[in-house]
Scaffold this motif. Sequence first.
Motif, mmCIF file in Angstrom:
data_model
loop_
_atom_site.group_PDB
_atom_site.id
_atom_site.type_symbol
_atom_site.label_atom_id
_atom_site.label_comp_id
_atom_site.label_asym_id
_atom_site.label_seq_id
_atom_site.Cartn_x
_atom_site.Cartn_y
_atom_site.Cartn_z
ATOM 1 N N GLY A 113 5.061 -3.388 -5.443
ATOM 2 C CA GLY A 113 4.075 -3.165 -4.388
ATOM 3 C C GLY A 113 2.901 -4.119 -4.484
ATOM 4 O O GLY A 113 2.443 -4.662 -3.470
ATOM 5 N N LEU A 114 2.409 -4.351 -5.714
ATOM 6 C CA LEU A 114 1.286 -5.270 -5.886
ATOM 7 C C LEU A 114 1.674 -6.684 -5.496
ATOM 8 O O LEU A 114 0.915 -7.390 -4.819
ATOM 9 C CB LEU A 114 0.808 -5.226 -7.339
ATOM 10 C CG LEU A 114 -0.394 -6.113 -7.700
ATOM 11 C CD1 LEU A 114 -1.607 -5.717 -6.886
ATOM 12 C CD2 LEU A 114 -0.697 -6.036 -9.190
ATOM 13 N N LEU A 130 8.318 3.594 -12.788
ATOM 14 C CA LEU A 130 7.108 3.676 -11.977
ATOM 15 C C LEU A 130 6.316 2.368 -12.047
ATOM 16 O O LEU A 130 5.734 1.925 -11.050
ATOM 17 C CB LEU A 130 6.243 4.843 -12.455
ATOM 18 C CG LEU A 130 6.850 6.246 -12.271
ATOM 19 C CD1 LEU A 130 5.924 7.295 -12.842
ATOM 20 C CD2 LEU A 130 7.123 6.521 -10.809
ATOM 21 N N ALA A 131 6.279 1.759 -13.234
ATOM 22 C CA ALA A 131 5.582 0.475 -13.366
ATOM 23 C C ALA A 131 6.244 -0.601 -12.513
ATOM 24 O O ALA A 131 5.567 -1.445 -11.918
ATOM 25 C CB ALA A 131 5.553 0.041 -14.838
ATOM 26 N N VAL A 132 7.582 -0.569 -12.435
ATOM 27 C CA VAL A 132 8.290 -1.541 -11.592
ATOM 28 C C VAL A 132 7.911 -1.352 -10.125
ATOM 29 O O VAL A 132 7.689 -2.327 -9.392
ATOM 30 C CB VAL A 132 9.813 -1.401 -11.791
ATOM 31 C CG1 VAL A 132 10.568 -2.203 -10.741
ATOM 32 C CG2 VAL A 132 10.201 -1.867 -13.183
ATOM 33 N N VAL A 133 7.821 -0.094 -9.680
ATOM 34 C CA VAL A 133 7.423 0.178 -8.299
ATOM 35 C C VAL A 133 6.018 -0.362 -8.035
ATOM 36 O O VAL A 133 5.756 -0.986 -6.990
ATOM 37 C CB VAL A 133 7.499 1.685 -8.011
ATOM 38 C CG1 VAL A 133 6.935 1.991 -6.620
ATOM 39 C CG2 VAL A 133 8.930 2.180 -8.105
ATOM 40 N N ALA A 186 -7.710 -0.402 -1.883
ATOM 41 C CA ALA A 186 -6.831 0.661 -1.381
ATOM 42 C C ALA A 186 -5.721 0.968 -2.380
ATOM 43 O O ALA A 186 -5.421 2.142 -2.656
ATOM 44 C CB ALA A 186 -6.248 0.263 -0.028
ATOM 45 N N ILE A 187 -5.116 -0.071 -2.948
ATOM 46 C CA ILE A 187 -4.046 0.156 -3.932
ATOM 47 C C ILE A 187 -4.601 0.832 -5.182
ATOM 48 O O ILE A 187 -4.012 1.793 -5.708
ATOM 49 C CB ILE A 187 -3.352 -1.172 -4.270
ATOM 50 C CG1 ILE A 187 -2.596 -1.690 -3.043
ATOM 51 C CG2 ILE A 187 -2.414 -1.015 -5.457
ATOM 52 C CD1 ILE A 187 -1.945 -3.036 -3.256
ATOM 53 N N VAL A 224 0.837 -1.206 0.000
ATOM 54 C CA VAL A 224 0.000 0.000 0.000
ATOM 55 C C VAL A 224 0.869 1.252 0.000
ATOM 56 O O VAL A 224 0.575 2.240 -0.686
ATOM 57 C CB VAL A 224 -0.950 -0.019 1.218
ATOM 58 C CG1 VAL A 224 -1.749 1.275 1.298
ATOM 59 C CG2 VAL A 224 -1.906 -1.216 1.122
ATOM 60 N N LEU A 225 1.983 1.224 0.744
ATOM 61 C CA LEU A 225 2.889 2.374 0.780
ATOM 62 C C LEU A 225 3.517 2.627 -0.589
ATOM 63 O O LEU A 225 3.671 3.788 -1.005
ATOM 64 C CB LEU A 225 3.977 2.139 1.824
ATOM 65 C CG LEU A 225 5.022 3.252 1.981
ATOM 66 C CD1 LEU A 225 4.353 4.547 2.443
ATOM 67 C CD2 LEU A 225 6.117 2.829 2.955
ATOM 68 N N ALA A 226 3.861 1.563 -1.298
ATOM 69 C CA ALA A 226 4.439 1.728 -2.641
ATOM 70 C C ALA A 226 3.448 2.399 -3.584
ATOM 71 O O ALA A 226 3.817 3.268 -4.389
ATOM 72 C CB ALA A 226 4.860 0.363 -3.196
#
Length: 507
Positions: free
Chosen positions: A246-247, A239-242, A418-419, A218-220
């Motif tokens: 996170g997912l 950004l897609a990698v982040v 939430a994500i 969720v933080l990512a």
Amino acid sequence: MSPGTLTRLALAGNRTDAARVALTALSAALATLAGLAALTVLAIQKPPGDAHQQSEQYVNALLREPGLRGGTAFALLLLAIPVLALAGQSARLGAPARDRRLAALRLAGATPGQVTRIVMLETGLASLVGTLVGLAVYLVGRELLHRPDANGQLALPTDVLPPVPAMAAVVLGLPLVAALATAVLLRRVAATPLGVFRRAARSGSPRPWPALLIGFGVLAAAMIEPIQRAFRDARLDWLAVVVLIGLFSAVMGVILGAGWLSYLAGRVLHRFAGRPAALLAGCRLADDPWASSRTFAALLAVVVVGGGAAAFRAYFLLNEQLQREQNRQAGYDDEAGLYGSFYLDTMDLIDLAIAVAVSIAAAGLLVTLVEGIVSRRRAYAALVAIGVPRATIGTSILWQMLAPVVPAVLVALGVGYAIGRLLTGEAVRGGYTQEVCQATVELCENPATRAEYTELVEVGRVVHTPDVPVVQLAMVGGGAVAAVLLTVGLGVLFLRSNTALEELRVG
């Protein structure tokens, strides 16, 4: 042991072993089709021109627009998650009979390494057959579906073919990964002449540490917008990698957290339940809480994606409503410039993919449930022999499945939503200045007089918050629970044949 002997021993077995091999091959074929489809989308060549130049030979905008192909390929790869989980669950089908066969091989003089290679070869060959079948279906389907319409456009990218090395990596890589995964899973298993057992089982109760993985995911997602503001030139692929990291972290947290929820549900049932069925289920859940993480892994992963898809749909719906209102105020046609409907059509495809993934995950659940009933048939037969009704055993299985899956589905929905909500953000309108001509149409259209009556007007910034998609979230969660109920109903049909008193002698 010669390769021929090793192959013959790997292919030996009864009808249950044949069913396990067939399910493994089917899973590998479906995963191959998903991987090849994703590679095909990525293989579409960008036409000459600027960065927004579209490939006009396709009907679907998901294939025409270069910026949407990465997301389309990612959605296709997501379908491989429940398929691979089905393969893992299928590997346990007929495990007790296979364990006895492995023990007999050890009694005949086979070494532990040879036994491990036999099981690896069985999984690898079944997966290789499946990947080859998947490749054949892909190539044949590519020829059969290559049908341009009257305008010469294609519904599918049948005019491109992925690079041969990439296709070979999928077709040969999946069996290799399956064989290596089998070896890893067998590292704690000892096959002896007296039977097969685990050297070291998990001890102690699960802890709620997977919540840290969920919090990191969720933080990512929450850090995407600050990263974009801080680094204006941040590349989209980073950004897609982040987002992917996170997912993945959130999904793993939900799956591993199902073990803690299962243990907690078992303790609650064991303490407060007053019915025999609930007591049996509580003891079973508390005894092996990690079984829920293994059993519901694919289903919970799909539910997380479904919760995120619901958040995106709510955002696109809000944008479409705001755009319709803006078009009506400007006097335009109600459908003029509506980009929101395109994204909503895309979400329909994603929802269809989620429904297919839930169906595949339910098939994996059915395999696991039937295998659990078969492997514990002597214990169930003993309960029937001492007077426990089969209906009580069936009800205990229902409690055992629903008690952990209902809270786990709620957690998965919340995490996914939430994500998705953090990634979409708010719908912002205004917050800029524009030129407004305060005169008649004739004066405003005349370049000589327009400047005299034109002034800059500040358009107020209005932030619109998407509504919580309660209905769609309920459909995703309800569909997952309904799939579990259907699976239990089908699995309990095998209960009577596996609780006969004769099982006490032949189990």
